[in-house]
Design a protein around this motif. Structure first.
Motif, PDB file in Angstrom:
ATOM      1  N   LEU A  61      -0.639  -0.049   3.411  1.00 32.90           N
ATOM      2  CA  LEU A  61       0.130   1.141   3.063  1.00 32.90           C
ATOM      3  C   LEU A  61       0.621   1.064   1.616  1.00 32.90           C
ATOM      4  CD1 LEU A  61       1.456   3.781   4.106  1.00 32.90           C
ATOM      5  CD2 LEU A  61       3.451   2.400   4.645  1.00 32.90           C
ATOM      6  N   SER A  62       1.023  -0.109   1.179  1.00 35.62           N
ATOM      7  CA  SER A  62       1.506  -0.282  -0.193  1.00 35.62           C
ATOM      8  C   SER A  62       0.383  -0.072  -1.195  1.00 35.62           C
ATOM      9  CB  SER A  62       2.101  -1.676  -0.371  1.00 35.62           C
ATOM     10  OG  SER A  62       3.257  -1.812   0.407  1.00 35.62           O
ATOM     11  N   PHE A  63      -0.804  -0.613  -0.921  1.00 39.99           N
ATOM     12  CA  PHE A  63      -1.928  -0.412  -1.835  1.00 39.99           C
ATOM     13  C   PHE A  63      -2.362   1.054  -1.864  1.00 39.99           C
ATOM     14  CE2 PHE A  63      -2.818  -5.067  -1.383  1.00 39.99           C
ATOM     15  CZ  PHE A  63      -2.613  -5.356  -2.716  1.00 39.99           C
ATOM     16  N   ALA A  64      -2.381   1.704  -0.708  1.00 37.96           N
ATOM     17  CA  ALA A  64      -2.742   3.122  -0.658  1.00 37.96           C
ATOM     18  C   ALA A  64      -1.728   3.957  -1.437  1.00 37.96           C
ATOM     19  CB  ALA A  64      -2.825   3.600   0.791  1.00 37.96           C
ATOM     20  N   ALA A  65      -0.454   3.619  -1.321  1.00 39.65           N
ATOM     21  CA  ALA A  65       0.585   4.354  -2.050  1.00 39.65           C
ATOM     22  C   ALA A  65       0.456   4.137  -3.556  1.00 39.65           C
ATOM     23  CB  ALA A  65       1.965   3.922  -1.561  1.00 39.65           C
TER      24      ALA A  65
END
Length: 110
Positions: A61-65
């Motif tokens: 989720l952090s990389f996608a954000a």
């Protein structure tokens, strides 16, 4: 970018890139700390990450954000660069503010 009043943004980049003055070190440091430690909008992000069931999901989720943030910044940069590279006198936008007012004619009796 296809309007005749807009010049190439690569040729006009010194006009809109600007310089970094050392008198704003405190402001930039404050912005950097705000980005690192977060402000009010970051609360939503932290809630999403902390609510993930696994660490792998939180990392994903952090990389996608992060990619989403970079992707969403591109239109803002383009709009600013195009606005700075536009000769606004060659457009119809706010033409009534750019052209000098005409002198009113004097009315006379015949």
């Amino acid at each position: 970018m296809t309007h005749p009043a807009v010049s190439s943004i690569t040729e006009d980049s010194p006009q809109w890139v600007g310089e970094w003055s050392s008198k704003y070190v405190g402001v930039w440091l404050d912005y950097g700390l705000l980005l690192v430690f977060g402000g009010v909008p970051w609360q939503v992000y932290f809630q999403r990450v902390l609510s993930c069931k696994t660490a792998a999901k939180a990392k994903g989720l952090s990389f996608a954000a992060s990619f989403g943030c970079v992707l969403m910044a591109v239109p803002a940069v383009l709009i600013g660069a195009i606005g700075a590279s536009t000769d606004w006198t060659k457009t119809d936008f706010l033409r009534h503010l750019v052209t000098p007012p005409t002198r009113p004619r004097r009315l006379t009796r015949n």
